[in-house]
Motif scaffolding. Structure first.
Motif, PDB file in Angstrom:
ATOM      1  N   VAL A  69       0.854  -1.189   0.000  1.00 30.22           N
ATOM      2  CA  VAL A  69       0.000   0.000   0.000  1.00 30.22           C
ATOM      3  C   VAL A  69       0.892   1.242   0.000  1.00 30.22           C
ATOM      4  O   VAL A  69       2.121   1.121   0.050  1.00 30.22           O
ATOM      5  CB  VAL A  69      -0.901   0.051   1.270  1.00 30.22           C
ATOM      6  CG1 VAL A  69      -1.844  -1.141   1.316  1.00 30.22           C
ATOM      7  CG2 VAL A  69      -0.064   0.114   2.539  1.00 30.22           C
ATOM      8  N   ALA A  70       0.273   2.419  -0.060  1.00 31.66           N
ATOM      9  CA  ALA A  70       1.024   3.669   0.119  1.00 31.66           C
ATOM     10  C   ALA A  70       0.265   4.564   1.088  1.00 31.66           C
ATOM     11  O   ALA A  70      -0.870   4.942   0.822  1.00 31.66           O
ATOM     12  CB  ALA A  70       1.228   4.371  -1.218  1.00 31.66           C
ATOM     13  N   MET A  71       0.905   4.874   2.202  1.00 31.10           N
ATOM     14  CA  MET A  71       0.330   5.792   3.197  1.00 31.10           C
ATOM     15  C   MET A  71       0.883   7.197   2.955  1.00 31.10           C
ATOM     16  O   MET A  71       1.923   7.341   2.308  1.00 31.10           O
ATOM     17  CB  MET A  71       0.743   5.354   4.604  1.00 31.10           C
ATOM     18  CG  MET A  71       0.105   4.080   5.084  1.00 31.10           C
ATOM     19  SD  MET A  71      -1.627   4.354   5.543  1.00 31.10           S
ATOM     20  CE  MET A  71      -2.255   2.690   5.269  1.00 31.10           C
ATOM     21  N   PRO A  72       0.213   8.227   3.497  1.00 37.02           N
ATOM     22  CA  PRO A  72       0.747   9.585   3.342  1.00 37.02           C
ATOM     23  C   PRO A  72       2.170   9.719   3.898  1.00 37.02           C
ATOM     24  O   PRO A  72       2.561   8.984   4.796  1.00 37.02           O
ATOM     25  CB  PRO A  72      -0.218  10.429   4.167  1.00 37.02           C
ATOM     26  CG  PRO A  72      -1.497   9.650   4.179  1.00 37.02           C
ATOM     27  CD  PRO A  72      -1.081   8.213   4.187  1.00 37.02           C
ATOM     28  N   PRO A 134      -6.786 -11.188   9.336  1.00 37.63           N
ATOM     29  CA  PRO A 134      -5.779 -10.160   9.602  1.00 37.63           C
ATOM     30  C   PRO A 134      -5.638  -9.190   8.431  1.00 37.63           C
ATOM     31  O   PRO A 134      -6.083  -9.477   7.329  1.00 37.63           O
ATOM     32  CB  PRO A 134      -4.499 -10.992   9.741  1.00 37.63           C
ATOM     33  CG  PRO A 134      -4.710 -12.149   8.815  1.00 37.63           C
ATOM     34  CD  PRO A 134      -6.181 -12.459   8.894  1.00 37.63           C
ATOM     35  N   GLN A 135      -5.045  -8.038   8.702  1.00 34.27           N
ATOM     36  CA  GLN A 135      -4.613  -7.109   7.666  1.00 34.27           C
ATOM     37  C   GLN A 135      -3.095  -7.185   7.662  1.00 34.27           C
ATOM     38  O   GLN A 135      -2.462  -6.951   8.695  1.00 34.27           O
ATOM     39  CB  GLN A 135      -5.043  -5.680   7.999  1.00 34.27           C
ATOM     40  CG  GLN A 135      -6.543  -5.465   8.035  1.00 34.27           C
ATOM     41  CD  GLN A 135      -7.086  -4.940   6.719  1.00 34.27           C
ATOM     42  OE1 GLN A 135      -6.360  -4.356   5.921  1.00 34.27           O
ATOM     43  NE2 GLN A 135      -8.382  -5.168   6.490  1.00 34.27           N
ATOM     44  N   VAL A 136      -2.526  -7.535   6.521  1.00 30.29           N
ATOM     45  CA  VAL A 136      -1.079  -7.762   6.455  1.00 30.29           C
ATOM     46  C   VAL A 136      -0.508  -6.860   5.359  1.00 30.29           C
ATOM     47  O   VAL A 136      -0.466  -7.236   4.189  1.00 30.29           O
ATOM     48  CB  VAL A 136      -0.788  -9.253   6.185  1.00 30.29           C
ATOM     49  CG1 VAL A 136       0.707  -9.522   6.214  1.00 30.29           C
ATOM     50  CG2 VAL A 136      -1.487 -10.126   7.220  1.00 30.29           C
ATOM     51  N   LEU A 137      -0.110  -5.656   5.760  1.00 30.01           N
ATOM     52  CA  LEU A 137       0.252  -4.625   4.779  1.00 30.01           C
ATOM     53  C   LEU A 137       1.731  -4.240   4.872  1.00 30.01           C
ATOM     54  O   LEU A 137       2.385  -4.482   5.882  1.00 30.01           O
ATOM     55  CB  LEU A 137      -0.621  -3.385   4.991  1.00 30.01           C
ATOM     56  CG  LEU A 137      -2.135  -3.624   4.963  1.00 30.01           C
ATOM     57  CD1 LEU A 137      -2.875  -2.301   5.132  1.00 30.01           C
ATOM     58  CD2 LEU A 137      -2.567  -4.306   3.672  1.00 30.01           C
ATOM     59  N   ASN A 138       2.202  -3.619   3.818  1.00 26.95           N
ATOM     60  CA  ASN A 138       3.609  -3.206   3.744  1.00 26.95           C
ATOM     61  C   ASN A 138       3.722  -2.012   2.814  1.00 26.95           C
ATOM     62  O   ASN A 138       2.922  -1.854   1.897  1.00 26.95           O
ATOM     63  CB  ASN A 138       4.462  -4.355   3.191  1.00 26.95           C
ATOM     64  CG  ASN A 138       5.911  -3.961   3.030  1.00 26.95           C
ATOM     65  OD1 ASN A 138       6.581  -3.619   4.002  1.00 26.95           O
ATOM     66  ND2 ASN A 138       6.414  -3.969   1.796  1.00 26.95           N
TER      67      ASN A 138
ATOM     68  N   VAL B  41      -4.732   7.371   1.067  1.00 23.95           N
ATOM     69  CA  VAL B  41      -4.140   6.062   1.341  1.00 23.95           C
ATOM     70  C   VAL B  41      -4.413   5.223   0.090  1.00 23.95           C
ATOM     71  O   VAL B  41      -5.576   5.033  -0.271  1.00 23.95           O
ATOM     72  CB  VAL B  41      -4.816   5.387   2.552  1.00 23.95           C
ATOM     73  CG1 VAL B  41      -4.333   3.940   2.691  1.00 23.95           C
ATOM     74  CG2 VAL B  41      -4.561   6.181   3.828  1.00 23.95           C
ATOM     75  N   ILE B  42      -3.374   4.756  -0.560  1.00 22.52           N
ATOM     76  CA  ILE B  42      -3.597   3.849  -1.699  1.00 22.52           C
ATOM     77  C   ILE B  42      -3.689   2.436  -1.134  1.00 22.52           C
ATOM     78  O   ILE B  42      -2.738   1.922  -0.554  1.00 22.52           O
ATOM     79  CB  ILE B  42      -2.484   3.958  -2.754  1.00 22.52           C
ATOM     80  CG1 ILE B  42      -2.359   5.427  -3.212  1.00 22.52           C
ATOM     81  CG2 ILE B  42      -2.809   3.063  -3.949  1.00 22.52           C
ATOM     82  CD1 ILE B  42      -1.345   5.639  -4.322  1.00 22.52           C
TER      83      ILE B  42
END
Lengths: 478, 478
Positions: A69-72, A134-138, B41-42
């Motif tokens: 993903v992309a966070m701010p 679960p949420q498994v994000l990077n 948030v993408i």
């Protein structure tokens, strides 16, 4: 022979390790200082390494269900402050944006030093029921921490990394994920970077701001100093409570989630230099090297030489190797030295005589061993040699680690070893923060980790002499 | 049949295009608003698309010799100010870092809005002679521009992109590179995103701050508004002179280099939505879709159904397709609607009757056509259908573009068409900035580009009536 003009510019490691490191970074063109104080420019040769790190790790992550993903990039101050320990840990070293679009901001925002707060804020919006877990994000991004003294790759005001953030329904699942990711880091570091590591847990003093438990892998550099290579944190439900991340469980009760985060950074390019490099420059393990084979034509103006070099290149590329031909107008001696500075694992020399006799000469970067190989056996022999290089580099680093890991049963002994022989010292600890503080104040030595593989060195704490609870790896660290 | 509960939440396109767009973005889980105002948030589904964009483009770039690097995220004010036109263009919309490490900075720094200044600073250090040219670099990063009104993907305070920066020994070589990269963007957009584009040059009014020439590709969205899809800039040697980037040429003379830059951004996820989407949600071209095939088991609790679904999945994955099985406990109707919202190009339904009869049912997302295919022909038929979808989606978009491209010979006609039929209007222009300014002030219509394929629509400028020099595509733009 390698041309001295090129290698003479590298300060010998024994003379000045820090200067040697900087020289290698510069001569191998991995990075450059920029006009932005404390920031670095990662040059093509350095970034190509990072691209290989990313490619392998990203694949390993995804096999375990990780999604990117992309966070701010910016975090409002109020968001950063939601978790008390976390803000205390990071607030002193952040960069603040106070103006945007030619106006003063109502609330200042920091450039992310790490993104737990943003991920928690996101999780609080998307997690409603046990079905959402679960949420498994990077994310693969850069972060900013306003360091006072900086060194390329090891400590800079901005560095590149991946930061994984997950939430789970149970503490056990979070713990499992935390250790799973640490093991991915450890396996990657050993298998691809040929750097042996010690796996263990950080003490409370050394753990991440806001974490319940921090796991780490630690490696030893050529100067005997430790480097923290990758960390994985279990936050329990502290962040979840601070950010109100709750889910409706199967039993119809609202419960807080359990959270983890884990990161691996561009400092591991620094580790590669300091574990494998020598006075001729960089030494790259074949599995991670952007260029594995450098073909150097000898007397390249003679008819047929360059053609043969390109022909070998094509064949080797077809067999899956990463190959270049150095067909520049420099001398072979310069090219040899240049190939060594850049750490290309294997050099292949081919000249008119070789062509006549139907062979090429393979020269290993790690041992400088020369191997004559007939053209027909080139692909299979090259594969074998590259595999040997990878294994031998790991074994050499492992031998160094073992030779620089000692034991101590009292504080004088511990300090004496670290000051003379350097490296890791295994010694017992009572579990008190005070003992760690005392040791650090007196000698600059810190606990590197409580290794998963425990041994009973003695019965009492190496600092206070009270009954010991754990065996700890101690050392000086970057 | 698709479950209405899911699709009813999307506002019909005809009713409110902007709301439809936002609904699709949200329901397809591409991105989410964050607590950081103006930032997004993408989410995994959106980022997976961007990962596919990156993978294809990065490969195409590298085939032309591009090398990736990482430049600092922050730019000191003095560096930003070195090129006059550039700072005028960007200074009003940057975010300023004024404090770092709990101290006020001596010089404020902006978060990069674009990185020409940093690359030029770098080039000034590493370029010495003609041997160091060309430098063909790129970075995949995010940039910050303090926009007042924002929309997911289309206009946000932070967006992801790649920015390529090159320097060359001659203006001709720079020009060639500028056009080469524009063509890579155009080909990628047409071939992978199935979005037809108009290739051309920006007018001076619309070109990039500091550029000598800006080339652009322009596409038409479903609401008839234009979207600038990718731009490539030739800076001549203006930046080189401002940053003192010189090289010693073969003739032993010091000369300034010629520079280019080119960028492609996450707004192209927005384009994908607005060109292909419909009232049921997203519609992804197979070549770029993270999941190409969604297998939906019917009566999945019956023996053998799920097994068959997994078996088909394995076979299709082996054939190189990107496949998932929706084995959730939702109803088939819900799963159909969900698959449509997410824009998965092909749905494969398989139930007990199908298994008995030895076939599966393929349902195209684009046309909703149902195709019965025997299990033994599944892989070959699936390949054909996906190829058809890709082609048909491009053809449909091309037809829309052609139907919404008109010609006008005077200003009233031009404005009338844009206000009613919308789309692009081809009309002649004298080349004066004043005419562009007048048209924009009066009607909000801007020049989109001077297309490479020129036509002679009439002899006089559509605004002032003076002799025309160029044919221009006009329209309203995002």
């Amino acid at each position: 022979m390698a041309d001295k003009k090129l290698v003479e510019q590298i300060t010998p490691m024994e003379e000045d390790f820090a200067q040697w490191y900087t020289d290698v970074v510069k001569k191998a063109e991995l990075c450059d200082y920029s006009s932005v104080k404390g920031f670095m420019v990662i040059r093509p040769a350095g970034y190509a390494l990072w691209e290989n790190y990313m490619k392998v790790l990203d694949q390993k992550f995804k096999e375990t269900g990780v999604q990117n993903v992309a966070m701010p990039m910016l975090i409002p101050e109020s968001l950063l402050q939601k978790e008390k320990d976390h803000v205390e840990g990071f607030a002193p070293e952040v960069a603040w944006v106070t103006e945007g679009g030619a106006k003063k901001l109502e609330e200042r925002m920091c450039v992310r030093p790490t993104s737990e707060t943003l991920f928690c804020d996101y999780f609080s919006k998307v997690v409603k029921s046990y079905r959402d877990l679960p949420q498994v994000l990077n994310q693969w991004v850069s972060v900013v921490r306003w360091e006072k003294t900086t060194r390329p790759f090891l400590r800079t005001r901005e560095f590149l990394w991946q930061e994984g953030h997950t939430v789970h329904a149970t503490l056990e699942e979070a713990e499992e994920r935390t250790k799973q990711m640490l093991n991915i880091y450890a396996d990657f570091t050993e298998e691809y970077l040929a750097i042996p590591v010690v796996r263990g847990q950080k003490t409370d003093k050394e753990k991440f701001a806001g974490a319940v438990a921090t796991y780490t892998i630690e490696a030893l550099m050529h100067d005997g100093q430790a480097l923290q290579c990758g960390t994985s944190h279990n936050f329990g439900s502290d962040f979840a409570k601070a950010f109100d991340v709750q889910f409706l469980d199967k039993d119809n009760k609202l419960k807080p989630v359990y959270e983890t985060s884990w990161g691996y950074t561009t400092r591991m390019i620094g580790a590669l230099i300091m574990v494998h490099g020598d006075d001729s420059g960089l030494k790259l393990p074949p599995k991670i090297a952007p260029v594995q084979i450098n073909i150097v034509p000898i007397q390249q103006k003679k008819e047929g030489v360059l053609d043969k070099a390109y022909e070998l290149k094509s064949k080797l590329i077809e067999s899956g190797f990463r190959v270049k031909v150095d067909d520049s107008d420099k001398s072979p001696g310069f090219k040899f030295a240049d190939s060594e500075v850049r750490g290309i694992p294997l050099r292949i020399e081919v000249g008119p005589k070789d062509i006549e006799q139907g062979h090429a000469v393979l020269v290993r970067r790690d041992t400088r061993e020369k191997i004559q190989v007939s053209f027909e056996n080139l692909e299979t022999e090259t594969a074998k040699v590259l595999e040997s290089i990878q294994n031998d580099m790991f074994q050499a680093a492992k031998k160094f680690l073992e030779e620089h890991t000692s034991s101590a049963t009292n504080m004088d002994e511990l300090v004496e070893i670290v000051n003379t022989k350097r490296g890791f010292v295994k010694a017992m600890w009572c579990g008190c923060r005070e003992c760690e503080d005392k040791l650090k104040e007196m000698s600059g030595i810190t606990s590197r980790c409580i290794p998963f593989n425990q041994e009973q060195i003695s019965d009492t704490c190496v600092v206070c002499g009270k009954p010991a609870t754990k065996m700890v790896y101690w050392g000086r660290a970057y």
